[in-house]
Design a protein around this motif. Sequence first.
Motif, short mmCIF file in Angstrom:
data_model
loop_
_atom_site.label_atom_id
_atom_site.label_comp_id
_atom_site.label_asym_id
_atom_site.label_seq_id
_atom_site.Cartn_x
_atom_site.Cartn_y
_atom_site.Cartn_z
N THR A 131 -1.56 65.49 -8.00
CA THR A 131 0.76 65.21 -7.96
C THR A 131 0.87 64.77 -6.67
OG1 THR A 131 0.23 66.30 -10.29
CG2 THR A 131 2.45 66.36 -8.78
N ILE A 156 11.42 61.06 -4.76
CA ILE A 156 10.72 61.45 -6.33
C ILE A 156 11.54 62.20 -7.05
CG2 ILE A 156 8.98 62.48 -8.08
CD1 ILE A 156 7.02 61.11 -5.61
N THR A 157 11.93 61.33 -8.37
CA THR A 157 13.26 62.68 -8.82
C THR A 157 12.80 63.08 -9.64
OG1 THR A 157 15.08 61.55 -7.65
CG2 THR A 157 15.66 62.49 -9.84
N ILE A 158 12.62 64.11 -10.41
CA ILE A 158 12.09 65.31 -11.12
C ILE A 158 13.32 65.70 -11.80
CG2 ILE A 158 11.02 66.37 -12.66
CD1 ILE A 158 8.54 65.92 -10.20
N LYS A 165 9.59 70.77 -19.18
CA LYS A 165 9.46 70.38 -20.17
C LYS A 165 10.80 69.16 -21.04
CE LYS A 165 6.08 68.33 -23.60
NZ LYS A 165 5.23 69.06 -24.41
N ARG A 166 10.61 68.22 -21.00
CA ARG A 166 12.13 67.96 -20.81
C ARG A 166 11.62 67.02 -22.44
NH1 ARG A 166 15.67 63.74 -16.65
NH2 ARG A 166 15.47 63.24 -19.14
N PHE A 183 15.66 69.87 -18.55
CA PHE A 183 14.64 69.82 -18.96
C PHE A 183 14.21 71.22 -20.09
CE2 PHE A 183 12.43 68.01 -15.53
CZ PHE A 183 11.65 68.53 -15.15
#
Length: 125
Positions: A28, A42-44, A103-104, A111
């Motif tokens: 990761t 990187i979009t989370i 966690k989505r 989220f």
Amino acid sequence: MNKADLIAELADRMGGDHQLATEALENTLDIIVRTVASGESITIMGFGIFEKRRRAARVARNPHTGESIPVPPTYSPAFRPGQYFKSVIQGSEPLPEGRLAAKRSSSHQAFGGLRNGVAQHDKVS
């Protein structure tokens, strides 16, 4: 918490497989570093954005001599936390009990999936 602590916690949550947890974390991180280094971000969602930022060229001064020194443009990695992450840290959003905080469950939910115990898609406006 350092990297070894993070791997140990991840291994505990993944059934005790320390090697799998190590590989998951290292891969990761490798993906994040390589992607940001290439200029992509990187979009989370809800967590944040990892990105490469450009710092403009500038003129600095040598503190010992006072001489002006031109400094070329530089790049640095940056992280911008998402709104959900900020809300949890500020205390305005409680951490969920008995489930993952990041966690989505759907692409349209925060989220946490629940806000104040109510699923976002169940809310009536």
